[in-house]
Design an enzyme around this catalytic site. Structure first.
Site, PDB file in Angstrom:
ATOM      1  CB  SER A 118     -28.071 -12.645  18.382  1.00  0.00           C
ATOM      2  OG  SER A 118     -27.219 -11.583  18.572  1.00  0.00           O
ATOM      3  CG  HIS A 134     -27.663 -17.171  17.190  1.00  0.00           C
ATOM      4  ND1 HIS A 134     -28.628 -17.087  18.151  1.00  0.00           N
ATOM      5  CD2 HIS A 134     -26.703 -16.268  17.536  1.00  0.00           C
ATOM      6  CE1 HIS A 134     -28.287 -16.175  19.036  1.00  0.00           C
ATOM      7  NE2 HIS A 134     -27.121 -15.670  18.690  1.00  0.00           N
ATOM      8  CD  GLU A 187     -31.575 -19.661  18.643  1.00  0.00           C
ATOM      9  OE1 GLU A 187     -32.665 -19.672  19.225  1.00  0.00           O
ATOM     10  OE2 GLU A 187     -30.936 -18.611  18.436  1.00  0.00           O
ATOM     11  CG  ASN A 207     -30.851 -13.718  21.862  1.00  0.00           C
ATOM     12  OD1 ASN A 207     -30.482 -14.059  22.983  1.00  0.00           O
ATOM     13  ND2 ASN A 207     -30.004 -13.430  20.903  1.00  0.00           N
TER      14      ASN A 207
HETATM   15  N1  CAA Z   1     -12.724 -24.813  26.460  1.00  0.00           N
HETATM   16  C1  CAA Z   1     -13.329 -25.974  26.771  1.00  0.00           C
HETATM   17  N2  CAA Z   1     -14.021 -26.169  27.914  1.00  0.00           N
HETATM   18  C2  CAA Z   1     -14.087 -25.143  28.765  1.00  0.00           C
HETATM   19  C3  CAA Z   1     -13.471 -23.901  28.501  1.00  0.00           C
HETATM   20  C4  CAA Z   1     -12.768 -23.752  27.281  1.00  0.00           C
HETATM   21  N3  CAA Z   1     -12.170 -22.628  26.954  1.00  0.00           N
HETATM   22  N4  CAA Z   1     -13.729 -23.065  29.531  1.00  0.00           N
HETATM   23  C5  CAA Z   1     -14.458 -23.750  30.397  1.00  0.00           C
HETATM   24  N5  CAA Z   1     -14.693 -25.002  29.955  1.00  0.00           N
HETATM   25  C6  CAA Z   1     -15.482 -26.043  30.601  1.00  0.00           C
HETATM   26  C7  CAA Z   1     -14.981 -26.323  31.992  1.00  0.00           C
HETATM   27  O1  CAA Z   1     -13.984 -27.322  31.977  1.00  0.00           O
HETATM   28  C8  CAA Z   1     -16.239 -26.787  32.680  1.00  0.00           C
HETATM   29  O2  CAA Z   1     -16.512 -28.131  32.323  1.00  0.00           O
HETATM   30  P1  CAA Z   1     -17.075 -29.207  33.407  1.00  0.00           P
HETATM   31  O3  CAA Z   1     -18.421 -28.670  33.796  1.00  0.00           O
HETATM   32  O4  CAA Z   1     -17.126 -30.472  32.639  1.00  0.00           O
HETATM   33  O5  CAA Z   1     -16.066 -29.164  34.500  1.00  0.00           O
HETATM   34  C9  CAA Z   1     -17.335 -25.943  32.064  1.00  0.00           C
HETATM   35  O6  CAA Z   1     -16.806 -25.544  30.779  1.00  0.00           O
HETATM   36  C10 CAA Z   1     -17.652 -24.711  32.876  1.00  0.00           C
HETATM   37  O7  CAA Z   1     -16.463 -23.926  32.994  1.00  0.00           O
HETATM   38  P2  CAA Z   1     -16.007 -23.093  34.300  1.00  0.00           P
HETATM   39  O8  CAA Z   1     -16.010 -23.968  35.494  1.00  0.00           O
HETATM   40  O9  CAA Z   1     -14.759 -22.362  33.983  1.00  0.00           O
HETATM   41  O10 CAA Z   1     -17.018 -21.960  34.391  1.00  0.00           O
HETATM   42  P3  CAA Z   1     -18.383 -21.861  35.131  1.00  0.00           P
HETATM   43  O11 CAA Z   1     -18.839 -23.124  35.719  1.00  0.00           O
HETATM   44  O12 CAA Z   1     -18.225 -20.651  35.964  1.00  0.00           O
HETATM   45  O13 CAA Z   1     -19.341 -21.544  33.887  1.00  0.00           O
HETATM   46  C11 CAA Z   1     -20.181 -20.413  32.027  1.00  0.00           C
HETATM   47  C12 CAA Z   1     -19.055 -20.495  33.010  1.00  0.00           C
HETATM   48  C13 CAA Z   1     -20.153 -21.613  31.096  1.00  0.00           C
HETATM   49  C14 CAA Z   1     -19.983 -19.142  31.196  1.00  0.00           C
HETATM   50  C15 CAA Z   1     -21.515 -20.394  32.810  1.00  0.00           C
HETATM   51  O14 CAA Z   1     -21.493 -19.379  33.763  1.00  0.00           O
HETATM   52  C16 CAA Z   1     -22.710 -20.211  31.944  1.00  0.00           C
HETATM   53  O15 CAA Z   1     -23.198 -21.143  31.315  1.00  0.00           O
HETATM   54  N6  CAA Z   1     -23.247 -18.970  31.883  1.00  0.00           N
HETATM   55  C17 CAA Z   1     -24.349 -18.615  31.047  1.00  0.00           C
HETATM   56  C18 CAA Z   1     -23.869 -18.392  29.647  1.00  0.00           C
HETATM   57  C19 CAA Z   1     -24.990 -18.019  28.722  1.00  0.00           C
HETATM   58  O16 CAA Z   1     -26.155 -17.919  29.070  1.00  0.00           O
HETATM   59  N7  CAA Z   1     -24.599 -17.775  27.474  1.00  0.00           N
HETATM   60  C20 CAA Z   1     -25.509 -17.374  26.477  1.00  0.00           C
HETATM   61  C21 CAA Z   1     -25.376 -15.907  26.316  1.00  0.00           C
HETATM   62  S1  CAA Z   1     -26.547 -15.320  25.163  1.00  0.00           S
HETATM   63  C22 CAA Z   1     -25.781 -15.503  23.720  1.00  0.00           C
HETATM   64  O17 CAA Z   1     -24.655 -15.880  23.586  1.00  0.00           O
HETATM   65  C23 CAA Z   1     -26.614 -15.227  22.538  1.00  0.00           C
HETATM   66  C24 CAA Z   1     -26.795 -13.849  22.126  1.00  0.00           C
HETATM   67  O18 CAA Z   1     -27.148 -13.745  20.998  1.00  0.00           O
HETATM   68  C25 CAA Z   1     -26.684 -12.630  22.934  1.00  0.00           C
END
Ligand code: CAA
Length: 284
Positions: A119, A140, A152, A191
């Site tokens: 990243s 990414h 990305e 990012n």
């Molecule tokens: N496999 C498949 N599907 C899954 C799964 C898995 N292991 N775990 C969860 N899911 C699905 C669930 O079934 C659910 O689907 P529906 O909406 O269709 O029901 C969905 O994913 C959401 O799951 P949860 O209900 O368990 O979880 P949540 O609603 O609390 O969401 C989260 C969790 C997806 C992490 C959410 O909080 C979120 O989007 N957070 C922000 C994450 C983010 O910003 N990530 C980027 C970080 S930055 C980065 O990565 C880049 C970097 O370089 C630093």
């Protein structure tokens, strides 16, 4: 057609990419550095597949099939027959360049794509240590990879448009991701925008303007973000946050990318967020 891929590093991101690729029908070879880390990585993938089955996102038979397409090695030379290798090790430039050199030596197919999930580290620098910079791109992904729809695609001044197109087609047609393209500049698209926001939340907390809970609730309910910024910092890992911030600061020399003292101290104290059980919040 890409049928055999390699992932170097089976941690949070590597395991996520491996899982998605194996579910999509690709044979995946993951390289970890020892048997203990292989075990941890496989446990991580199995747990996520189980969760997908529990949530009704995956059939049990497809879980078995995905696991059947997944192999591990501790030897980078085993990547010899891969058509695409995605490096997903820790954000350490020395380590990544060493891996790119070794992959360049090991991979036999002259058309193979070498990609990094970094990243923050310039793809151009990783490409430059190989004999095939036109075959190197950034791929990414976002955490958690099985859930996040974006990838990305990072292109360099040396990358071949045909290679970029193959990497994009694999991510969209096989992995089912939506691809956006970015030039090889610190932070790419997401990012570059996300990190100053998250660092701003740390500064706000450090200044005592609001509690961690209130900052997070504010952004969840006031901006409809799925997670508040401090929860997201804990989720990403505070060490990763600081590394990315340092690289962005180094690239642009703008204060908005500077790691706030609190973030630096927390990393020095080993409070890295979810992975260590303690960050802005405590996890059991
Ligand atoms: N496999 C498949 N599907 C899954 C799964 C898995 N292991 N775990 C969860 N899911 C699905 C669930 O079934 C659910 O689907 P529906 O909406 O269709 O029901 C969905 O994913 C959401 O799951 P949860 O209900 O368990 O979880 P949540 O609603 O609390 O969401 C989260 C969790 C997806 C992490 C959410 O909080 C979120 O989007 N957070 C922000 C994450 C983010 O910003 N990530 C980027 C970080 S930055 C980065 O990565 C880049 C970097 O370089 C630093």
């Amino acid at each position: 057609m890409i049928e055999r891929i390699g992932i170097v590093g089976g941690g949070q991101m590597g395991a996520g990419i491996a899982e998605v690729a194996a579910k999509a029908g690709t044979h995946v070879l993951v390289r970890e550095i020892n048997a203990e880390l292989v075990e941890m990585s496989l446990t991580r993938i199995t747990a996520s597949l189980d969760k997908a089955v529990d949530r009704g996102k995956l059939e049990s038979a497809d879980r078995e099939a995905a696991l059947g397409r997944l192999d591990y090695t501790t030897d980078l030379a085993d990547m010899a027959d891969r058509q695409l290798v995605i490096e997903a090790v820790t954000e350490d430039e020395g380590l990544k360049t060493e891996i790119f050199r070794a992959l360049d030596e090991a991979i036999e197919d002259p058309d193979a794509i070498l990609a990094s999930n970094t990243s923050s580290i310039p793809i151009t620098r990783l490409a430059a240590v190989t004999s095939r910079p036109e075959h190197v791109v950034g791929m990414h992904f976002f955490n958690p990879v099985p859930v996040m729809a974006l990838m990305e695609l990072v292109t360099t001044v040396r990358s071949d448009p045909a290679v970029e197109a193959r990497a994009e087609a694999y991510a969209t047609d096989v992995l089912g991701k939506t691809v956006i393209r970015a030039k090889d500049r610190g932070g790419f698209v997401v990012n570059m925008l996300l990190v100053p926001y998250l660092l701003g939340a740390v500064r706000m907390y450090e200044a005592g303007i609001a509690t961690a809970e209130d900052i997070d609730t504010g952004m969840k309910l006031g901006a409809n973000h799925p997670m508040g910024p401090l929860t997201l910092c804990d989720f990403i890992g505070l060490d990763t946050m600081k590394l990315v911030a340092d690289v962005l600061f180094d690239e642009y020399k703008e204060p908005l990318y500077a790691s706030p003292p609190l973030l630096t101290r927390m990393v020095e104290a080993g409070l890295l967020g979810r992975k260590t059980g303690e960050g802005f919040y405590t996890y059991t």
